[in-house]
Design a protein around this motif. Structure first.
Motif, PDB file in Angstrom:
ATOM      1  N   HIS A  48       0.801  -1.218   0.000  1.00 61.43           N
ATOM      2  CA  HIS A  48       0.000   0.000   0.000  1.00 61.43           C
ATOM      3  C   HIS A  48       0.840   1.278   0.000  1.00 61.43           C
ATOM      4  O   HIS A  48       0.296   2.364  -0.134  1.00 61.43           O
ATOM      5  CB  HIS A  48      -0.948   0.009   1.205  1.00 61.43           C
ATOM      6  CG  HIS A  48      -0.223  -0.005   2.515  1.00 61.43           C
ATOM      7  ND1 HIS A  48       0.212  -1.157   3.103  1.00 61.43           N
ATOM      8  CD2 HIS A  48       0.151   1.009   3.333  1.00 61.43           C
ATOM      9  CE1 HIS A  48       0.837  -0.858   4.245  1.00 61.43           C
ATOM     10  NE2 HIS A  48       0.806   0.431   4.400  1.00 61.43           N
ATOM     11  N   GLU A  49       2.144   1.168   0.135  1.00 63.21           N
ATOM     12  CA  GLU A  49       3.000   2.350   0.204  1.00 63.21           C
ATOM     13  C   GLU A  49       2.954   3.132  -1.105  1.00 63.21           C
ATOM     14  O   GLU A  49       2.948   2.555  -2.184  1.00 63.21           O
ATOM     15  CB  GLU A  49       4.443   1.937   0.506  1.00 63.21           C
ATOM     16  CG  GLU A  49       5.364   3.104   0.726  1.00 63.21           C
ATOM     17  CD  GLU A  49       6.769   2.681   1.112  1.00 63.21           C
ATOM     18  OE1 GLU A  49       7.614   3.573   1.240  1.00 63.21           O
ATOM     19  OE2 GLU A  49       7.019   1.480   1.269  1.00 63.21           O
ATOM     20  N   GLN A  50       2.901   4.447  -0.995  1.00 63.20           N
ATOM     21  CA  GLN A  50       2.889   5.327  -2.161  1.00 63.20           C
ATOM     22  C   GLN A  50       4.102   6.243  -2.112  1.00 63.20           C
ATOM     23  O   GLN A  50       4.614   6.556  -1.039  1.00 63.20           O
ATOM     24  CB  GLN A  50       1.612   6.172  -2.171  1.00 63.20           C
ATOM     25  CG  GLN A  50       0.350   5.392  -2.428  1.00 63.20           C
ATOM     26  CD  GLN A  50       0.292   4.841  -3.848  1.00 63.20           C
ATOM     27  OE1 GLN A  50       0.560   5.536  -4.813  1.00 63.20           O
ATOM     28  NE2 GLN A  50      -0.048   3.577  -3.966  1.00 63.20           N
ATOM     29  N   ALA A  51       4.527   6.683  -3.272  1.00 65.84           N
ATOM     30  CA  ALA A  51       5.584   7.683  -3.339  1.00 65.84           C
ATOM     31  C   ALA A  51       5.024   9.019  -2.839  1.00 65.84           C
ATOM     32  O   ALA A  51       3.811   9.227  -2.808  1.00 65.84           O
ATOM     33  CB  ALA A  51       6.077   7.818  -4.780  1.00 65.84           C
ATOM     34  N   SER A  52       5.920   9.923  -2.466  1.00 68.51           N
ATOM     35  CA  SER A  52       5.484  11.248  -2.021  1.00 68.51           C
ATOM     36  C   SER A  52       4.737  11.955  -3.150  1.00 68.51           C
ATOM     37  O   SER A  52       4.884  11.610  -4.325  1.00 68.51           O
ATOM     38  CB  SER A  52       6.693  12.084  -1.602  1.00 68.51           C
ATOM     39  OG  SER A  52       7.449  12.439  -2.754  1.00 68.51           O
ATOM     40  N   ALA A  53       3.956  12.941  -2.800  1.00 67.23           N
ATOM     41  CA  ALA A  53       3.190  13.697  -3.799  1.00 67.23           C
ATOM     42  C   ALA A  53       4.124  14.333  -4.825  1.00 67.23           C
ATOM     43  O   ALA A  53       3.814  14.369  -6.019  1.00 67.23           O
ATOM     44  CB  ALA A  53       2.344  14.766  -3.108  1.00 67.23           C
ATOM     45  N   GLU A  54       5.278  14.824  -4.371  1.00 68.17           N
ATOM     46  CA  GLU A  54       6.235  15.454  -5.287  1.00 68.17           C
ATOM     47  C   GLU A  54       6.785  14.446  -6.285  1.00 68.17           C
ATOM     48  O   GLU A  54       6.896  14.742  -7.481  1.00 68.17           O
ATOM     49  CB  GLU A  54       7.397  16.094  -4.504  1.00 68.17           C
ATOM     50  CG  GLU A  54       7.000  17.248  -3.623  1.00 68.17           C
ATOM     51  CD  GLU A  54       6.396  16.816  -2.277  1.00 68.17           C
ATOM     52  OE1 GLU A  54       5.816  17.685  -1.594  1.00 68.17           O
ATOM     53  OE2 GLU A  54       6.478  15.629  -1.907  1.00 68.17           O
ATOM     54  N   VAL A  55       7.130  13.258  -5.821  1.00 62.78           N
ATOM     55  CA  VAL A  55       7.663  12.217  -6.714  1.00 62.78           C
ATOM     56  C   VAL A  55       6.572  11.766  -7.685  1.00 62.78           C
ATOM     57  O   VAL A  55       6.819  11.621  -8.885  1.00 62.78           O
ATOM     58  CB  VAL A  55       8.227  11.031  -5.908  1.00 62.78           C
ATOM     59  CG1 VAL A  55       8.513   9.836  -6.804  1.00 62.78           C
ATOM     60  CG2 VAL A  55       9.497  11.460  -5.172  1.00 62.78           C
ATOM     61  N   GLN A  56       5.365  11.568  -7.182  1.00 55.09           N
ATOM     62  CA  GLN A  56       4.264  11.171  -8.068  1.00 55.09           C
ATOM     63  C   GLN A  56       4.043  12.214  -9.156  1.00 55.09           C
ATOM     64  O   GLN A  56       3.854  11.865 -10.328  1.00 55.09           O
ATOM     65  CB  GLN A  56       2.978  10.953  -7.268  1.00 55.09           C
ATOM     66  CG  GLN A  56       3.026   9.695  -6.432  1.00 55.09           C
ATOM     67  CD  GLN A  56       1.660   9.295  -5.940  1.00 55.09           C
ATOM     68  OE1 GLN A  56       0.710   9.280  -6.714  1.00 55.09           O
ATOM     69  NE2 GLN A  56       1.557   8.969  -4.664  1.00 55.09           N
ATOM     70  N   GLU A  57       4.074  13.486  -8.794  1.00 56.37           N
ATOM     71  CA  GLU A  57       3.874  14.556  -9.768  1.00 56.37           C
ATOM     72  C   GLU A  57       4.990  14.547 -10.816  1.00 56.37           C
ATOM     73  O   GLU A  57       4.738  14.695 -12.014  1.00 56.37           O
ATOM     74  CB  GLU A  57       3.833  15.907  -9.048  1.00 56.37           C
ATOM     75  CG  GLU A  57       3.603  17.082  -9.960  1.00 56.37           C
ATOM     76  CD  GLU A  57       3.575  18.397  -9.188  1.00 56.37           C
ATOM     77  OE1 GLU A  57       4.099  19.387  -9.713  1.00 56.37           O
ATOM     78  OE2 GLU A  57       3.028  18.405  -8.067  1.00 56.37           O
ATOM     79  N   ARG A  58       6.244  14.351 -10.376  1.00 61.63           N
ATOM     80  CA  ARG A  58       7.388  14.330 -11.293  1.00 61.63           C
ATOM     81  C   ARG A  58       7.291  13.152 -12.258  1.00 61.63           C
ATOM     82  O   ARG A  58       7.534  13.282 -13.453  1.00 61.63           O
ATOM     83  CB  ARG A  58       8.672  14.268 -10.465  1.00 61.63           C
ATOM     84  CG  ARG A  58       9.923  14.580 -11.229  1.00 61.63           C
ATOM     85  CD  ARG A  58      11.089  14.929 -10.306  1.00 61.63           C
ATOM     86  NE  ARG A  58      11.220  14.074  -9.152  1.00 61.63           N
ATOM     87  CZ  ARG A  58      12.114  13.094  -9.054  1.00 61.63           C
ATOM     88  NH1 ARG A  58      12.928  12.826 -10.040  1.00 61.63           N
ATOM     89  NH2 ARG A  58      12.185  12.361  -7.965  1.00 61.63           N
TER      90      ARG A  58
END
Length: 152
Positions: A7-17
């Motif tokens: 369930h772990e997600q990347a940070s919002a900044e990484v997801q946006e990049r």
């Protein structure tokens, strides 16, 4: 990258990049592929079945299969790279294990070893049916290089 929770997600900044970079890929848009999971060191890409991505027998074409696998691995590596860097594939090898027939393909890129310059990823592609069953149809390994944006 053992130990990452499902369930772990990347940070919002990484997801946006990652999404911004993915959206620049003409081939992924042309194929109809989309990002479905962005986690640290793991990316999933789904490719819906359409006549345009098949070969003469109606299976997903090896080119489409390997393209989404390559992008999944590349973006898995990219999730671990610092800002102001880019990712490029150095090489990859893929084994086509079974005819790829299903409602969609799901390519999964997983970082095996992240380095300062080179990163190695595992590539897996599953054919998925409407009933939720999945079959591994391709797997491989990939080497990627981290490039500073100013070096391109």
């Amino acid at each position: 990258m053992e130990g990452h929770e499902q369930h772990e997600q990347a940070s919002a900044e990484v997801q946006e990049r990652v999404r911004a970079s993915f959206d620049q890929q003409g081939l992924m848009a042309h194929l109809g592929a989309r990002l479905t999971r962005i986690a640290p060191g793991v990316v999933h890409i789904v490719l819906p079945a359409r006549p345009e991505v098949t070969q003469q027998h109606g299976y997903f074409h090896a080119g489409a299969t390997s393209s989404v696998a390559d992008s999944a691995g590349g973006y898995a590596a990219f999730t671990l790279f610092p800002e102001n860097t880019e990712v490029l594939t150095v090489e990859y090898k893929i084994n086509l294990l079974a005819p790829a027939l299903g409602n969609h393909l799901e390519a999964v890129g997983t970082v095996l070893k992240a380095g300062r310059t080179l990163t190695v990823c595992q590539l897996e592609v599953f054919a998925a049916q409407d009933d939720g069953t999945r079959k591994l149809v391709a797997n491989g390994q990939q080497t990627l290089i981290r490039v500073n944006r100013t070096e391109q």
